[in-house]
Enzyme design. Structure first.
Site, mmCIF file in Angstrom:
data_model
loop_
_atom_site.group_PDB
_atom_site.id
_atom_site.type_symbol
_atom_site.label_atom_id
_atom_site.label_comp_id
_atom_site.label_asym_id
_atom_site.label_seq_id
_atom_site.Cartn_x
_atom_site.Cartn_y
_atom_site.Cartn_z
ATOM 1 N N HIS A 1 35.693 35.844 48.435
ATOM 2 C CA HIS A 1 36.361 36.370 49.640
ATOM 3 C C HIS A 1 35.290 37.062 50.472
ATOM 4 O O HIS A 1 34.416 37.711 49.908
ATOM 5 C CB HIS A 1 37.441 37.344 49.159
ATOM 6 C CG HIS A 1 38.182 38.102 50.203
ATOM 7 N ND1 HIS A 1 38.433 37.644 51.463
ATOM 8 C CD2 HIS A 1 38.785 39.333 50.138
ATOM 9 C CE1 HIS A 1 39.145 38.542 52.126
ATOM 10 N NE2 HIS A 1 39.360 39.584 51.352
ATOM 11 N N HIS B 1 38.828 45.252 42.703
ATOM 12 C CA HIS B 1 39.057 46.696 42.873
ATOM 13 C C HIS B 1 39.754 47.240 41.629
ATOM 14 O O HIS B 1 40.731 46.637 41.153
ATOM 15 C CB HIS B 1 39.966 46.970 44.074
ATOM 16 C CG HIS B 1 39.433 46.485 45.383
ATOM 17 N ND1 HIS B 1 38.332 47.031 45.990
ATOM 18 C CD2 HIS B 1 39.870 45.500 46.209
ATOM 19 C CE1 HIS B 1 38.111 46.410 47.141
ATOM 20 N NE2 HIS B 1 39.027 45.468 47.287
ATOM 21 N N ASP C 1 34.086 44.354 52.168
ATOM 22 C CA ASP C 1 33.981 45.111 50.911
ATOM 23 C C ASP C 1 33.500 44.224 49.766
ATOM 24 O O ASP C 1 33.116 44.722 48.707
ATOM 25 C CB ASP C 1 35.304 45.805 50.538
ATOM 26 C CG ASP C 1 36.520 44.907 50.601
ATOM 27 O OD1 ASP C 1 36.519 43.946 51.394
ATOM 28 O OD2 ASP C 1 37.483 45.159 49.858
ATOM 29 N N HIS D 1 40.461 50.821 55.617
ATOM 30 C CA HIS D 1 41.088 50.181 56.789
ATOM 31 C C HIS D 1 42.558 50.596 56.993
ATOM 32 O O HIS D 1 43.473 49.788 57.003
ATOM 33 C CB HIS D 1 40.855 48.663 56.862
ATOM 34 C CG HIS D 1 41.376 47.779 55.773
ATOM 35 N ND1 HIS D 1 42.635 47.876 55.237
ATOM 36 C CD2 HIS D 1 40.796 46.725 55.141
ATOM 37 C CE1 HIS D 1 42.798 46.933 54.353
ATOM 38 N NE2 HIS D 1 41.700 46.229 54.251
ATOM 39 N N GLU E 1 35.735 39.376 53.068
ATOM 40 C CA GLU E 1 35.958 40.687 53.696
ATOM 41 C C GLU E 1 34.760 41.578 53.327
ATOM 42 O O GLU E 1 34.218 41.472 52.212
ATOM 43 C CB GLU E 1 37.284 41.300 53.241
ATOM 44 C CG GLU E 1 37.685 42.458 54.146
ATOM 45 C CD GLU E 1 39.138 42.916 53.997
ATOM 46 O OE1 GLU E 1 39.849 42.420 53.112
ATOM 47 O OE2 GLU E 1 39.544 43.800 54.779
ATOM 48 N N ASP F 1 40.898 40.167 45.249
ATOM 49 C CA ASP F 1 41.849 41.222 45.643
ATOM 50 C C ASP F 1 43.129 41.208 44.806
ATOM 51 O O ASP F 1 43.769 42.260 44.646
ATOM 52 C CB ASP F 1 42.216 41.052 47.126
ATOM 53 C CG ASP F 1 41.187 41.662 48.068
ATOM 54 O OD1 ASP F 1 40.425 42.546 47.631
ATOM 55 O OD2 ASP F 1 41.154 41.250 49.243
ATOM 56 N N HIS G 1 43.637 37.750 49.848
ATOM 57 C CA HIS G 1 44.283 38.518 50.879
ATOM 58 C C HIS G 1 43.979 38.024 52.299
ATOM 59 O O HIS G 1 44.657 38.378 53.262
ATOM 60 C CB HIS G 1 43.799 39.958 50.643
ATOM 61 C CG HIS G 1 43.741 40.899 51.771
ATOM 62 N ND1 HIS G 1 42.618 41.543 52.198
ATOM 63 C CD2 HIS G 1 44.738 41.317 52.591
ATOM 64 C CE1 HIS G 1 42.887 42.346 53.191
ATOM 65 N NE2 HIS G 1 44.143 42.245 53.461
ATOM 66 N N TYR H 1 48.829 49.431 45.890
ATOM 67 C CA TYR H 1 47.883 48.448 46.434
ATOM 68 C C TYR H 1 48.646 47.225 46.965
ATOM 69 O O TYR H 1 48.390 46.734 48.064
ATOM 70 C CB TYR H 1 46.913 48.049 45.325
ATOM 71 C CG TYR H 1 45.853 47.047 45.706
ATOM 72 C CD1 TYR H 1 44.598 47.461 46.158
ATOM 73 C CD2 TYR H 1 46.093 45.686 45.594
ATOM 74 C CE1 TYR H 1 43.630 46.531 46.489
ATOM 75 C CE2 TYR H 1 45.131 44.759 45.927
ATOM 76 C CZ TYR H 1 43.897 45.181 46.370
ATOM 77 O OH TYR H 1 42.930 44.265 46.696
#
Ligand code: FEO
Length: 372
Positions: A79, A223, A83, A24, A81, A164, A145, A192
């Site tokens: 979360h 991640h 991903d 993104h 999102e 995140d 995030h 990051y």
């Protein structure tokens, strides 16, 4: 990737994405991973997060090495999102009775993204889930995030599933921080932070304060590598970054040049700073992606942005960098706009406007006339 045993009954089952180069808008030259974790507590099978939709097959194969996907009982969705939630529709097809633990924001997101109409167990700060031998404590982490984010702490194992927070975009053979090496770990972590977490320093500070009650032996982020050796150092770095502590000696210079004049100015200004004993980090936007600058901006006191004027405005590389940085909102910096004048000199004015909007102290614009 195969399932990786972290502790007895606890496995990393996420996916590797070594080829991804843009996440993104954020350049990921070293790829990324989408981590998810499986905990076996007797006959209870608990999943923490899932993965990007395109990696569902790999993810399911990893789970199947430990238990049938159909046997999953509980999904802790830290979360939503995509991903971390992309496999959600496929998970539901295999496990229609899956119990889902998440925040109210995440439930809303699951509905919006996937049209899911079911009800989750909505968790609040300090709430726990006991599955038999294990106790999961939840900590909502709004804006770390996204508004829906939360962290989950596995009390008996002293493991923090941080989603995140504390992540790094890198896909390597290393599983743990000490295998990656301290220098590489912090280089990827600050990159990051600068690209993902930078606007949310206040929320990060609150989260770290709340989480300080937990004794943590292992951080499993969503991640990058897991943290077991440099937990204290990483938390200390997050505290510094969240408080917006900058290094008064650190200068970042970001520029693009049309015919070499702005480049020449960059060299001269850089030499002046170095003569004052400053550490100068120079980024040419012709050679680097705009997001590659953000790690350096996290702790830099002075940020210089150089742009030639092209067709009465900014060069597009510099415009893209400014648009991106404006969204990430670094605060309390000293800015220096500079650049070659072109026909009319709008570029430096536009750089100045962005710096002023960010509330920075802006040094007088430095311009060089077009030299032909
Ligand atoms: Fe890694 Fe906010 O998703």
């Amino acid at each position: 990737m195969s399932a990786i045993k972290i502790r007895d009954n606890i496995y990393a089952v996420g996916a590797r994405d070594p080829e991804v180069r843009i996440f993104h808008g954020y350049a990921t030259p070293f790829g990324a991973t989408y981590n998810a974790y499986l905990i076996i507590d007797g006959d209870k099978h608990i999943l923490v997060d899932n993965v990007k939709a395109a990696f569902t097959e790999e993810f399911f194969q990893n789970i199947e090495e430990i238990c049938p996907v159909e046997s999953l009982d509980i999904l802790i969705q830290n979360h939503i999102e995509p991903d971390h939630s992309g496999s959600f529709p496929e998970l539901l097809k295999h496990c229609p009775n899956l119990e889902i633990y998440c925040t109210a924001g995440a439930q809303k997101g699951l509905k919006a993204y996937y049209g899911w109409e079911g009800a989750c167990h909505l968790v609040k700060a300090g709430e726990t889930l006991n599955t038999g031998a294990y106790t999961f404590a939840f900590m909502p982490a709004p804006m770390v995030h996204w508004p829906d984010s939360m962290l989950t702490y596995l009390q008996e194992e002293k493991i923090l599933f941080s989603n995140d927070a504390f992540g790094q975009h890198i896909c390597s053979d290393a599983l743990y921080d000490d295998e990656l090496g301290e220098e590489r770990l912090f280089e990827r972590a600050i990159d990051y932070y600068g690209n993902i977490v930078l606007p949310f320093g206040v929320q990060v500070s609150k989260l770290l304060e709340a989480a300080s009650a937990w004794e943590i032996e292992l951080i499993c982020p969503s991640h990058g590598v897991m943290l077991r050796k440099y937990i204290g150092e990483m938390v200390a770095a997050y505290l510094r970054w969240a408080k917006n502590e900058t290094d008064p000696n650190k200068v970042v210079m970001v520029y693009d040049s049309m015919w070499g004049s702005t480049e020449e100015m960059t060299r001269k200004i850089c030499a002046e700073f170095e003569a004052e004993g400053k550490q100068v980090h120079v980024h040419s936007l012709r050679d680097e992606h705009y997001s590659a600058v953000m790690g350096d901006i996290v702790d830099a006191h002075t940020i210089c942005v150089g742009a030639s004027t092209l067709n009465n405005t900014l060069m597009p590389t510099v415009a893209a960098f400014l648009a991106y940085m404006k969204g990430l909102k670094p605060k309390g910096r000293v800015g220096l706009p500079y650049g070659s004048y072109g026909w009319s000199g709008e570029a430096t004015k536009e750089v100045c406007e962005v710096m002023e909007k960010l509330g920075w102290e802006v040094l007088p614009i430095r311009k060089q006339v077009y030299r032909g």
